[in-house]
Design an enzyme around this catalytic site. Structure first.
Site, PDB file in Angstrom:
ATOM      1  N   TYR A 119      32.754  33.440  53.104  1.00 40.99           N
ATOM      2  CA  TYR A 119      31.751  33.314  52.055  1.00 40.99           C
ATOM      3  C   TYR A 119      30.407  33.885  52.505  1.00 40.99           C
ATOM      4  O   TYR A 119      29.822  34.739  51.827  1.00 40.99           O
ATOM      5  CB  TYR A 119      31.577  31.837  51.631  1.00 40.99           C
ATOM      6  CG  TYR A 119      30.373  31.689  50.753  1.00 40.99           C
ATOM      7  CD1 TYR A 119      30.404  32.122  49.432  1.00 40.99           C
ATOM      8  CD2 TYR A 119      29.165  31.194  51.255  1.00 40.99           C
ATOM      9  CE1 TYR A 119      29.279  32.059  48.632  1.00 40.99           C
ATOM     10  CE2 TYR A 119      28.034  31.137  50.461  1.00 40.99           C
ATOM     11  CZ  TYR A 119      28.098  31.562  49.154  1.00 40.99           C
ATOM     12  OH  TYR A 119      26.982  31.514  48.373  1.00 40.99           O
ATOM     13  N   ASP A 161      32.522  30.671  46.939  1.00 45.01           N
ATOM     14  CA  ASP A 161      32.264  29.291  47.357  1.00 45.01           C
ATOM     15  C   ASP A 161      32.715  28.350  46.232  1.00 45.01           C
ATOM     16  O   ASP A 161      33.363  28.787  45.273  1.00 45.01           O
ATOM     17  CB  ASP A 161      30.780  29.100  47.702  1.00 45.01           C
ATOM     18  CG  ASP A 161      29.910  29.151  46.459  1.00 45.01           C
ATOM     19  OD1 ASP A 161      30.400  29.591  45.393  1.00 45.01           O
ATOM     20  OD2 ASP A 161      28.740  28.748  46.544  1.00 45.01           O
ATOM     21  N   GLU A 206      21.911  30.813  52.871  1.00 43.79           N
ATOM     22  CA  GLU A 206      23.291  30.479  52.508  1.00 43.79           C
ATOM     23  C   GLU A 206      23.833  29.338  53.372  1.00 43.79           C
ATOM     24  O   GLU A 206      24.541  28.466  52.881  1.00 43.79           O
ATOM     25  CB  GLU A 206      24.205  31.706  52.617  1.00 43.79           C
ATOM     26  CG  GLU A 206      23.984  32.742  51.522  1.00 43.79           C
ATOM     27  CD  GLU A 206      24.178  32.175  50.121  1.00 43.79           C
ATOM     28  OE1 GLU A 206      24.873  31.174  49.948  1.00 43.79           O
ATOM     29  OE2 GLU A 206      23.601  32.767  49.181  1.00 43.79           O
TER      30      GLU A 206
END
Ligand code: SF4
Length: 343
Positions: free
Chosen positions: A121, A139, A38
């Site tokens: 996030y 996001d 991520e």
């Protein structure tokens, strides 16, 4: 079908269409893999992340391996991805996880959120995907999908817009498959509800989509214009002596902090940048060896590298001479790694 059936429809689509990605391979899902992927995905496209992710996991198979590594080693593994503060934060967070959680990513979303460099996030993605916690992961992709599905006209770059969509995400995330739901939204945003020309004809959510019904999908989401990038001329010097090259370490704070670069001077005009470089090194620029335009988020460097001889090169601990071999191992500041490859 009811309006609020769309999460089920999305999950059914995901079951057939999910993307095969290296960080999705571990079963059960490894929170360390989710975390690193991520953070890398915040830097660049999915395809570009794949080789970085695989190389990273080969070098640092566990969080404890990251914690035990030198910062320079971590930065080197990140080289080419940009925004080195993210790599520094991974290193710091790994050390916290090693010291406080025995090298295992905590399960509590608040504890994940408290780690260096982890925002809402990433905390939401790790908690939901690896641990099945009912947490949204909002996001840019998810903002876009929700803004269209619900025809949200608030600016998604402003906090009111983000809040409104985060609330919708909290209300719609299903409790039984929160991780799959978040990944399904990511995949839909990446493959179908794409930024410029959303593929509504192929979208599983078309029957539920307010923007598509109103024909305004191309107008959403609303985003304020970004500040224009500033442009700089960057004169660089290739100073070689007895098979070693002179490099400078950037300051510990700010852009590309602590990374090594070839001697460089920035100025609005090319002539000015050359003069500043000559002044810095006490010599004259020679042959032009290399040019590159490098685009950062907020600035652009038009780089020109010259051979240069200098009688009195600067000294001090931020100036060092490196062999070609060493240039492959030290953390180099962004595009300077490209320059190192040609000397
Ligand atoms: S119908 Fe079109 S605008 Fe709506 S979610 Fe699907 S791709 Fe996006």
């Amino acid at each position: 079908m009811e309006r609020n059936d769309w999460p089920r429809v999305l999950l059914a689509w995901f079951d057939v269409n999910r993307r095969d990605l290296p960080w999705r391979e571990s079963k059960p899902r490894n929170p360390y893999h989710v975390w690193i992927s991520e953070i890398m995905l915040q830097q660049t496209r999915t395809e570009a992340v794949k080789p970085y992710f695989s190389a990273w996991m080969e070098r640092f198979p566990t969080i404890s391996d990251v914690a035990a590594a030198d910062e320079a080693e971590v930065l080197h593994a990140w080289q080419g991805l940009g925004y080195y503060s993210r790599a520094r934060n991974i290193h710091k967070a790994a050390q916290v996880i090693a010291e406080q959680y025995g090298g295992v990513m905590p399960r509590d979303p608040e504890a994940i959120r408290a780690l260096p460099g982890i925002g809402d996030y990433t905390a939401g993605a790790v908690a939901s995907i690896a641990y099945g916690e009912k947490r949204p992961a909002v996001d840019g992709n998810v903002l876009r999908v929700y803004a269209r599905l619900y025809a949200v006209r608030e600016d998604i770059l402003k906090s009111a817009g983000r809040k409104c969509i985060t609330k919708l995400a909290e209300e719609t995330i299903p409790g039984d498959r929160p991780g799959d739901f978040n990944e399904a939204l990511m995949d839909l945003g990446a493959e179908v509800c794409i930024p410029k020309h959303p593929r509504c004809a192929a979208c599983p959510l078309r029957a539920f989509c307010e923007a598509s019904r109103l024909g305004i999908e191309a107008e959403l989401p609303v985003r304020t214009k970004k500040k224009p990038q500033t442009e700089w001329q960057a004169a660089c010097a290739i100073v070689e002596r007895d098979g070693r090259f002179l490099l400078h370490r950037r300051p510990p704070k700010g852009m590309l902090a602590n990374m090594w670069e070839f001697p460089m001077a920035l100025a609005p005009e090319a002539e000015e940048s050359r003069t500043a470089l000559e002044k810095l090194l006490g010599g004259r620029v020679g042959e032009l060896r290399w040019t590159l335009t490098h685009v950062f988020t907020h600035r652009i460097w038009h780089m020109r590298a010259y051979d240069m001889e200098t009688a009195g090169a600067p000294s001090g601990e931020d100036w060092r001479w490196f062999t070609r071999e060493e240039l492959r191992q030290i953390p180099l500041a962004g595009p300077h790694a490209r320059l190192a490859a040609i000397v």
